[in-house]
Design an enzyme around this catalytic site. Structure first.
Site, PDB file in Angstrom:
ATOM      1  N   ARG A 238       0.864  -1.175   0.000  1.00 14.41           N
ATOM      2  CA  ARG A 238       0.000   0.000   0.000  1.00 14.41           C
ATOM      3  C   ARG A 238       0.905   1.230   0.000  1.00 14.41           C
ATOM      4  O   ARG A 238       1.946   1.227   0.658  1.00 14.41           O
ATOM      5  CB  ARG A 238      -0.912   0.008   1.227  1.00 14.41           C
ATOM      6  CG  ARG A 238      -1.905  -1.154   1.237  1.00 14.41           C
ATOM      7  CD  ARG A 238      -2.793  -1.139   2.465  1.00 14.41           C
ATOM      8  NE  ARG A 238      -3.733  -2.254   2.431  1.00 14.41           N
ATOM      9  CZ  ARG A 238      -3.477  -3.469   2.910  1.00 14.41           C
ATOM     10  NH1 ARG A 238      -2.299  -3.723   3.483  1.00 14.41           N
ATOM     11  NH2 ARG A 238      -4.378  -4.431   2.834  1.00 14.41           N
ATOM     12  N   LYS A 265      -2.605  -1.677   7.466  1.00 14.17           N
ATOM     13  CA  LYS A 265      -4.037  -1.410   7.486  1.00 14.17           C
ATOM     14  C   LYS A 265      -4.776  -2.394   8.384  1.00 14.17           C
ATOM     15  O   LYS A 265      -5.693  -2.011   9.124  1.00 14.17           O
ATOM     16  CB  LYS A 265      -4.598  -1.498   6.059  1.00 14.17           C
ATOM     17  CG  LYS A 265      -6.089  -1.255   5.952  1.00 14.17           C
ATOM     18  CD  LYS A 265      -6.555  -1.340   4.518  1.00 14.17           C
ATOM     19  CE  LYS A 265      -8.056  -1.098   4.399  1.00 14.17           C
ATOM     20  NZ  LYS A 265      -8.522  -1.192   3.002  1.00 14.17           N
ATOM     21  N   HIS A 328      -1.678   3.282  -5.884  1.00 16.84           N
ATOM     22  CA  HIS A 328      -2.337   2.120  -5.286  1.00 16.84           C
ATOM     23  C   HIS A 328      -2.639   1.064  -6.343  1.00 16.84           C
ATOM     24  O   HIS A 328      -2.742  -0.133  -6.037  1.00 16.84           O
ATOM     25  CB  HIS A 328      -3.629   2.554  -4.594  1.00 16.84           C
ATOM     26  CG  HIS A 328      -4.153   1.560  -3.611  1.00 16.84           C
ATOM     27  ND1 HIS A 328      -4.804   0.416  -3.980  1.00 16.84           N
ATOM     28  CD2 HIS A 328      -4.103   1.529  -2.248  1.00 16.84           C
ATOM     29  CE1 HIS A 328      -5.153  -0.272  -2.911  1.00 16.84           C
ATOM     30  NE2 HIS A 328      -4.732   0.379  -1.841  1.00 16.84           N
ATOM     31  N   ARG A 331      -0.985  -2.528  -6.905  1.00 19.33           N
ATOM     32  CA  ARG A 331      -1.449  -3.724  -6.210  1.00 19.33           C
ATOM     33  C   ARG A 331      -2.403  -4.526  -7.089  1.00 19.33           C
ATOM     34  O   ARG A 331      -2.301  -5.753  -7.182  1.00 19.33           O
ATOM     35  CB  ARG A 331      -2.131  -3.327  -4.899  1.00 19.33           C
ATOM     36  CG  ARG A 331      -1.161  -2.744  -3.891  1.00 19.33           C
ATOM     37  CD  ARG A 331      -1.854  -2.171  -2.666  1.00 19.33           C
ATOM     38  NE  ARG A 331      -2.646  -3.132  -1.937  1.00 19.33           N
ATOM     39  CZ  ARG A 331      -2.161  -4.062  -1.125  1.00 19.33           C
ATOM     40  NH1 ARG A 331      -0.841  -4.167  -0.974  1.00 19.33           N
ATOM     41  NH2 ARG A 331      -2.964  -4.884  -0.475  1.00 19.33           N
ATOM     42  N   HIS A 355      -3.798  -9.216   2.415  1.00 16.63           N
ATOM     43  CA  HIS A 355      -5.248  -9.248   2.535  1.00 16.63           C
ATOM     44  C   HIS A 355      -5.630 -10.241   3.620  1.00 16.63           C
ATOM     45  O   HIS A 355      -4.921 -11.217   3.861  1.00 16.63           O
ATOM     46  CB  HIS A 355      -5.894  -9.676   1.216  1.00 16.63           C
ATOM     47  CG  HIS A 355      -5.850  -8.617   0.171  1.00 16.63           C
ATOM     48  ND1 HIS A 355      -6.061  -8.872  -1.169  1.00 16.63           N
ATOM     49  CD2 HIS A 355      -5.602  -7.286   0.264  1.00 16.63           C
ATOM     50  CE1 HIS A 355      -5.950  -7.746  -1.855  1.00 16.63           C
ATOM     51  NE2 HIS A 355      -5.677  -6.777  -1.007  1.00 16.63           N
ATOM     52  N   TYR A 365      -7.929 -21.620   7.670  1.00 18.21           N
ATOM     53  CA  TYR A 365      -7.045 -22.443   6.851  1.00 18.21           C
ATOM     54  C   TYR A 365      -6.036 -21.607   6.070  1.00 18.21           C
ATOM     55  O   TYR A 365      -5.180 -22.133   5.377  1.00 18.21           O
ATOM     56  CB  TYR A 365      -7.869 -23.270   5.844  1.00 18.21           C
ATOM     57  CG  TYR A 365      -8.708 -24.338   6.498  1.00 18.21           C
ATOM     58  CD1 TYR A 365      -8.160 -25.560   6.870  1.00 18.21           C
ATOM     59  CD2 TYR A 365     -10.059 -24.110   6.760  1.00 18.21           C
ATOM     60  CE1 TYR A 365      -8.933 -26.542   7.482  1.00 18.21           C
ATOM     61  CE2 TYR A 365     -10.836 -25.086   7.377  1.00 18.21           C
ATOM     62  CZ  TYR A 365     -10.270 -26.301   7.722  1.00 18.21           C
ATOM     63  OH  TYR A 365     -11.034 -27.257   8.337  1.00 18.21           O
TER      64      TYR A 365
END
Length: 393
Positions: A238, A265, A328, A331, A355, A365
């Site tokens: 980011r 974030k 940005h 990404r 993420h 998992y």
């Protein structure tokens, strides 16, 4: 004889206190200093008492009369107006504004980013005019919706949505601290206009990406800005994570960039494998960054990083409009092309993007770092970018 606005305005001071009566115990006191003060004389439980109602003209004649009538109604119910005022002042700690300020202090103690704190305070400023000084227990969904609508009518649908969420956070904090019983924002789900989500512009065509990389390499602005854009392409963090990066976060022996949770974030520490190309850019950058703790210090202050607009402004200077490319957007570029190539597990890509899986079951998992695969992937990505740039020549 009752007072009038003209009499109040024309009341002149004398060498001693002068009192003008309006009836029902309401008086305007004119001090020798010239100040004009409203006072209400009344009896409670056989004792003569006096209640201050404010100063004129800050409190108008009509407002003073309204305060007098309110006090009289309290007396009819056997309540001392002065004691009622004290009770109201004591309950000021339970106003929405007071609890919201406590909530902001809590965020600060948790180490939330300054930008996050500023955003929360900015959103709360939209709520204060409507119900900031109301007891939090007296605020209902309709009152909150009125504040949200005042933001919506300006076309700021996303801000209204975030405001509802922020107000809800304050109420949940109030519930946790035993100052509220329910969160009225829950009843407002679906009541707001849904914002139109506009994804950040990103270059996802390989040939166009090669052209962008060539433009970055030829950028004639600040060398540090050019280096930042190269690292955005190579590492796709980011933008804020890169802008505020410090040299102490980089382990060149192990080729790892470790970003502390306070700057992430999702408030989780994150590691980024460094390709040979990224290490080369960083090594060159260190020679020109000024020798301070930051990779990208501001030209105005070595203790502050470059602004959040620096990288986007550089892209505009290179001829890329905001609908074509953004900082940005690197990404989305990496996510798209890494997934399309089919060489890498989707979880490894998502983990590299830092993420967090929304599904609770799947998240359990997806805790693996996929570190070895990510190390290979990041080197492959850097080599792939070199290939695209050379083809664009």
């Amino acid at each position: 004889m009752a007072l009038s606005d003209v009499k109040c305005r024309n009341a002149r001071p004398a060498s001693k206190l002068v009192k003008f009566s309006d009836g029902g115990g309401l008086q305007l006191w004119v001090q020798p200093t010239g100040s004009r003060l409203w006072r209400l004389a009344y009896r409670f439980e056989g004792k003569q008492k006096l209640l201050a109602l404010g100063s004129y003209p800050l409190i108008s004649l009509a407002e003073a009369r309204e305060a007098r009538d309110t006090a009289k109604r309290l007396l009819l119910r056997g309540i001392d107006p002065a004691q009622e005022r004290k009770s109201q002042k004591a309950s000021a700690e339970d106003t929405f504004r007071s609890i919201a300020e406590d909530y902001v202090d809590k965020l600060k103690k948790e180490g939330r980013a300054d930008r996050t704190i500023t955003k929360v305070k900015w959103l709360l400023d939209f709520a204060y005019p409507t119900f900031g000084d109301k007891s939090i227990r007296e605020i209902d969904p309709a009152t909150i919706l009125a504040a949200l609508r005042s933001v919506e009518i300006r076309g700021r649908y996303e801000s209204a949505r975030r405001l509802r969420s922020t107000i809800g956070s304050v109420f949940r904090y109030a519930i946790a601290t035993a100052r509220a019983d329910v969160d009225p924002t829950i009843a407002l789900r679906g009541a707001l206009v849904g914002p139109t989500v506009t994804p950040r512009a990103a270059v996802t065509d390989p040939k166009a990406l090669g052209g962008l990389l060539r433009a970055i390499n030829a950028f004639d602005g600040q060398p540090t800005t050019r280096a930042a854009l190269k690292l955005m392409a190579l590492l796709f963090p980011r933008p804020g994570e890169l802008r505020a990066a410090g040299w102490d976060e980089f382990d060149f022996e192990r080729s790892v960039w470790s970003i502390p949770e306070g700057r992430m974030k999702m408030r989780r520490p994150h590691r980024v494998p460094l390709s040979r190309q990224a290490v080369s850019v960083l090594t060159s950058l260190r020679e020109i960054s000024g020798g301070g703790p930051l990779l990208f210090p501001s030209v105005r202050s070595g203790s502050r990083p470059i602004s959040d607009n620096t990288l986007n402004a550089a892209l505009r200077r290179m001829g890329y409009g905001k609908e074509e490319a953004t900082a940005h957007g690197f990404r989305a570029t990496a996510s798209t092309l890494l997934n399309e190539c089919g060489n890498w597990h989707a979880d490894a890509i998502e983990r590299q993007l830092a993420h967090i899986e929304n599904n609770d079951v799947r998240r359990s998992y997806a805790r693996a770092e996929h570190w070895e695969e990510r190390v290979k992937m990041m080197q492959w990505w850097a080599d792939y970018l070199d290939e695209l740039e050379s083809k664009a020549r």
